[in-house]
Design a protein around this motif. Structure first.
Motif, PDB file in Angstrom:
ATOM      1  N   ALA A 218      13.781 -19.385 -28.869  1.00 22.61           N
ATOM      2  CA  ALA A 218      13.802 -18.097 -29.562  1.00 22.61           C
ATOM      3  C   ALA A 218      15.254 -17.643 -29.733  1.00 22.61           C
ATOM      4  CB  ALA A 218      13.023 -17.065 -28.764  1.00 22.61           C
TER       5      ALA A 218
ATOM      6  N   LEU B 219      13.435 -11.400 -31.130  1.00 22.34           N
ATOM      7  CA  LEU B 219      13.188 -10.499 -30.006  1.00 22.34           C
ATOM      8  C   LEU B 219      12.030  -9.543 -30.253  1.00 22.34           C
ATOM      9  CD1 LEU B 219      13.892  -9.259 -27.252  1.00 22.34           C
ATOM     10  CD2 LEU B 219      15.589  -7.839 -28.443  1.00 22.34           C
TER      11      LEU B 219
ATOM     12  N   ILE C 202      16.117 -14.351 -23.650  1.00 23.52           N
ATOM     13  CA  ILE C 202      16.394 -14.889 -24.988  1.00 23.52           C
ATOM     14  C   ILE C 202      17.878 -15.181 -25.120  1.00 23.52           C
ATOM     15  CG2 ILE C 202      16.465 -14.323 -27.462  1.00 23.52           C
ATOM     16  CD1 ILE C 202      13.757 -12.886 -27.053  1.00 23.52           C
TER      17      ILE C 202
ATOM     18  N   THR D 255      13.905 -18.610 -23.506  1.00 24.00           N
ATOM     19  CA  THR D 255      12.629 -18.227 -24.104  1.00 24.00           C
ATOM     20  C   THR D 255      12.355 -19.061 -25.343  1.00 24.00           C
ATOM     21  OG1 THR D 255      12.802 -15.991 -23.232  1.00 24.00           O
ATOM     22  CG2 THR D 255      11.323 -16.296 -25.102  1.00 24.00           C
TER      23      THR D 255
ATOM     24  N   THR E  80       8.814 -18.508 -21.269  1.00 23.45           N
ATOM     25  CA  THR E  80      10.187 -18.571 -20.789  1.00 23.45           C
ATOM     26  C   THR E  80      10.253 -19.612 -19.689  1.00 23.45           C
ATOM     27  OG1 THR E  80      10.642 -16.284 -21.383  1.00 23.45           O
ATOM     28  CG2 THR E  80      12.035 -17.241 -19.682  1.00 23.45           C
TER      29      THR E  80
END
Length: 176
Positions: A12, A17, A55, A60, A74
């Motif tokens: 990610a 987000l 992130i 993640t 994650t």
């Protein structure tokens, strides 16, 4: 981008987000609506900062099917405070920790969770021997899912079931 039968998994980015936070909160609300006492703290923003930080640390992943976000998880090679609380201090640094594995409710029971676990074992460069995770002890279906996907129940602490799974090591992989 790695692909399995029906999903694509990528790390990610900051641009993801809000989608990831929305997915996690959707799952938390789904759990709450079913009286499952897990992730309720997410609904009030309880882990927003940690989600953002994970992130930023490239821990993640987003899981998509036909370019639609269907899941997230994650992976951490370092213990969080929570991991240390649940599992004790990892003095030998032999484990990879899974957090916030969430499948969008409309995509549950389609094998996506199993594909994610298999993908982690096959694709993540980790140098670790085990995958560890925890979940609320009274979430019967989730506990059953982990057992059915090869995780070994290693006990309970603070109302959380603890699981671990031996990772398949590649011949060319070395400890580091």
């Amino acid at each position: 981008m790695k692909s399995l039968k029906s999903i694509d998994i990528q790390r990610a980015s900051q641009e993801d987000l809000q989608m990831i936070m929305s997915l996690l909160k959707e799952c938390a609300q789904w759990l709450k609506d079913r009286n499952i006492d897990q992730w309720g703290f997410l609904l009030g923003g309880g882990e927003d900062t940690e989600i953002k930080s994970a992130i930023e640390r490239n821990e993640t992943y987003k899981v998509t099917r036909n370019e639609q976000l269907v899941a997230t998880f994650t992976l951490s090679i370092e213990q969080t405070e929570w991991d240390e609380h649940i599992f004790g201090k990892d003095e030998v640094h032999d484990s990879l920790y899974i957090h916030r594995l969430a499948v969008r409710p409309s995509f549950m029971n389609k094998g996506i969770g199993k594909e994610i676990v298999n993908w982690i074992q096959a694709n993540v460069e980790h140098g670790r021997e085990y995958i560890k995770l925890d979940c609320v002890a009274n979430n019967i279906k989730l506990n059953q899912f982990y057992v059915e996907n090869g995780f070994e129940y290693i006990g309970e602490f603070d109302n959380h079931s603890k699981y671990m799974k031996l990772l398949h090591r590649r011949k060319d992989e070395r400890n580091f």
